[in-house]
Design an enzyme around this catalytic site. Sequence first.
Site, PDB file in Angstrom:
ATOM      1  N   TYR A  89       8.988   0.513 -11.058  1.00 28.14           N
ATOM      2  CA  TYR A  89       9.876   1.249 -10.146  1.00 28.14           C
ATOM      3  C   TYR A  89      11.336   1.186 -10.611  1.00 28.14           C
ATOM      4  O   TYR A  89      11.875   2.288 -10.879  1.00 28.14           O
ATOM      5  CB  TYR A  89       9.622   0.774  -8.596  1.00 28.14           C
ATOM      6  CG  TYR A  89      10.588   1.358  -7.722  1.00 28.14           C
ATOM      7  CD1 TYR A  89      10.040   2.527  -7.053  1.00 28.14           C
ATOM      8  CD2 TYR A  89      11.816   0.887  -7.544  1.00 28.14           C
ATOM      9  CE1 TYR A  89      10.674   3.207  -6.074  1.00 28.14           C
ATOM     10  CE2 TYR A  89      12.629   1.696  -6.428  1.00 28.14           C
ATOM     11  CZ  TYR A  89      11.966   2.779  -5.934  1.00 28.14           C
ATOM     12  OH  TYR A  89      12.954   3.412  -5.053  1.00 28.14           O
ATOM     13  N   ALA A 105       0.807  -1.030  -0.105  1.00 23.12           N
ATOM     14  CA  ALA A 105       0.097  -0.146   0.065  1.00 23.12           C
ATOM     15  C   ALA A 105       0.912   1.093  -0.008  1.00 23.12           C
ATOM     16  O   ALA A 105       0.579   2.431   0.248  1.00 23.12           O
ATOM     17  CB  ALA A 105      -0.942  -0.075   1.260  1.00 23.12           C
ATOM     18  N   ASP A 161      12.708   4.473   3.237  1.00 24.64           N
ATOM     19  CA  ASP A 161      11.783   3.892   4.175  1.00 24.64           C
ATOM     20  C   ASP A 161      12.465   3.032   5.296  1.00 24.64           C
ATOM     21  O   ASP A 161      12.044   3.180   6.608  1.00 24.64           O
ATOM     22  CB  ASP A 161      10.902   2.763   3.164  1.00 24.64           C
ATOM     23  CG  ASP A 161      10.211   3.340   1.927  1.00 24.64           C
ATOM     24  OD1 ASP A 161      10.420   4.534   1.937  1.00 24.64           O
ATOM     25  OD2 ASP A 161       9.739   2.522   1.488  1.00 24.64           O
ATOM     26  N   GLU A 168      17.075  -5.673   0.099  1.00 29.63           N
ATOM     27  CA  GLU A 168      16.085  -5.408  -0.763  1.00 29.63           C
ATOM     28  C   GLU A 168      16.822  -5.105  -2.510  1.00 29.63           C
ATOM     29  O   GLU A 168      16.273  -5.881  -3.223  1.00 29.63           O
ATOM     30  CB  GLU A 168      15.175  -4.266  -0.445  1.00 29.63           C
ATOM     31  CG  GLU A 168      13.819  -4.116  -1.323  1.00 29.63           C
ATOM     32  CD  GLU A 168      12.780  -3.533  -0.475  1.00 29.63           C
ATOM     33  OE1 GLU A 168      13.022  -3.419   0.851  1.00 29.63           O
ATOM     34  OE2 GLU A 168      11.856  -3.026  -0.945  1.00 29.63           O
TER      35      GLU A 168
END
Length: 387
Positions: free
Chosen positions: A222, A123, A172, A160
Amino acid sequence: MHPIVTRAQRAFESVFEGQADVLVQAPGRVNLIGEHTDYNEGFVFPAAIDRYVVVAARSRTDHRVRIYSAMYDEMAEFQVDNISEAQGNWADYPKGVVREFYQLGHRLCGLDAAMVGNVPICAGLGSSAAVEMAMGAAVASLNNIAICKPDLALLGQRAENRYVGVNCGIMDQFVSANARAGHALFLDCRDLSFELVPLFDDSIRIAICNSGVTRGLTDSAYNDRRAACETGVSHLARAMGTKIGALRDVSLAMLNTYRGALSETVLKRCRHVIAENDRTQRAVALLKAGDLSGFGQLMVASHESLRDDYEVSGEELDLLVEIALRVPGVFGARITGAGFGGCTVNLVKRDAVATLTDAINATYPQKTGLTPGIYVCSAVNGAAQVA
Ligand code: GLA
């Protein structure tokens, strides 16, 4: 103890029996302004929100790792010293974190862990980073590894980038690790220096509206955006005959002068990033001066730029912003996070939250067939061991 921490404890006890040795919580985030600037060595202005991932963990005497996710009601198992390729599921995030610690040369013990969370998944509220920070802090604690929070954030980002396969920036993870309650974090993503800026008084709220459109960052869009920025930088460096480290070093005037044969698409991507960096710095100054109207206007300009130049919005997010901006008492509204679905962030007078909620519920489901989620959030502290 926060109810979600108790839930993590209970989940651990029922899946593994006995008690966990450590309990760590890490928050999700909302970004107020500064979108798609972090991987361009620019500026971001997020806050951590009162939605968490909690990890309850206990060390093992062998090298086996078992992680139970209450969000998916699934168990992942692997060996600390033999981690196979990413599978494209939730377990890649904690696995990638363990792998990064291992690659730093730490002789890790195995562990059992239960993971519970209430950060909405896919989200745009930093749920992946919250998993990475909670898992990372738990691994560090169980193995007595001293790691400072900025380094923990960088480790999560590497997990990541290298394992999950998303070329995300540092925003983040950094805010999930380093945030402070009641503050937003103004981060310079070039050198990771940051300033904690107090948020507004009690008459103002941050409301998050979830469009209900989910889209994982592992989608190529992205990474494509990031690649376009890199194309822009190498073109401009060549055209200007100077060394440019990142779009951070470029002004709009320079972009226009040296654009040469840059494609229209790459030009638009670069224009967003350069203008967004400028907006973010101005927005922080306006917030410090108490100018919420000015701040809100920059949020709207940010949304328009993400919609028109970066092209990461969509009908649903645009509609949420449009509805919000018609409500008196809303200072500004925009996409938060990567876009491609996810949430908007709204800066709104406390007294106008109910009107905003009603306005969205009256129009959004009927126009989109989707159910919106509306969360009024508070800015909380970053990752912490709670037991
Ligand atoms: C995602 C990434 C961040 C950042 C935002 C867009 O949340 O994880 O690093 O790039 O998108 O601002």
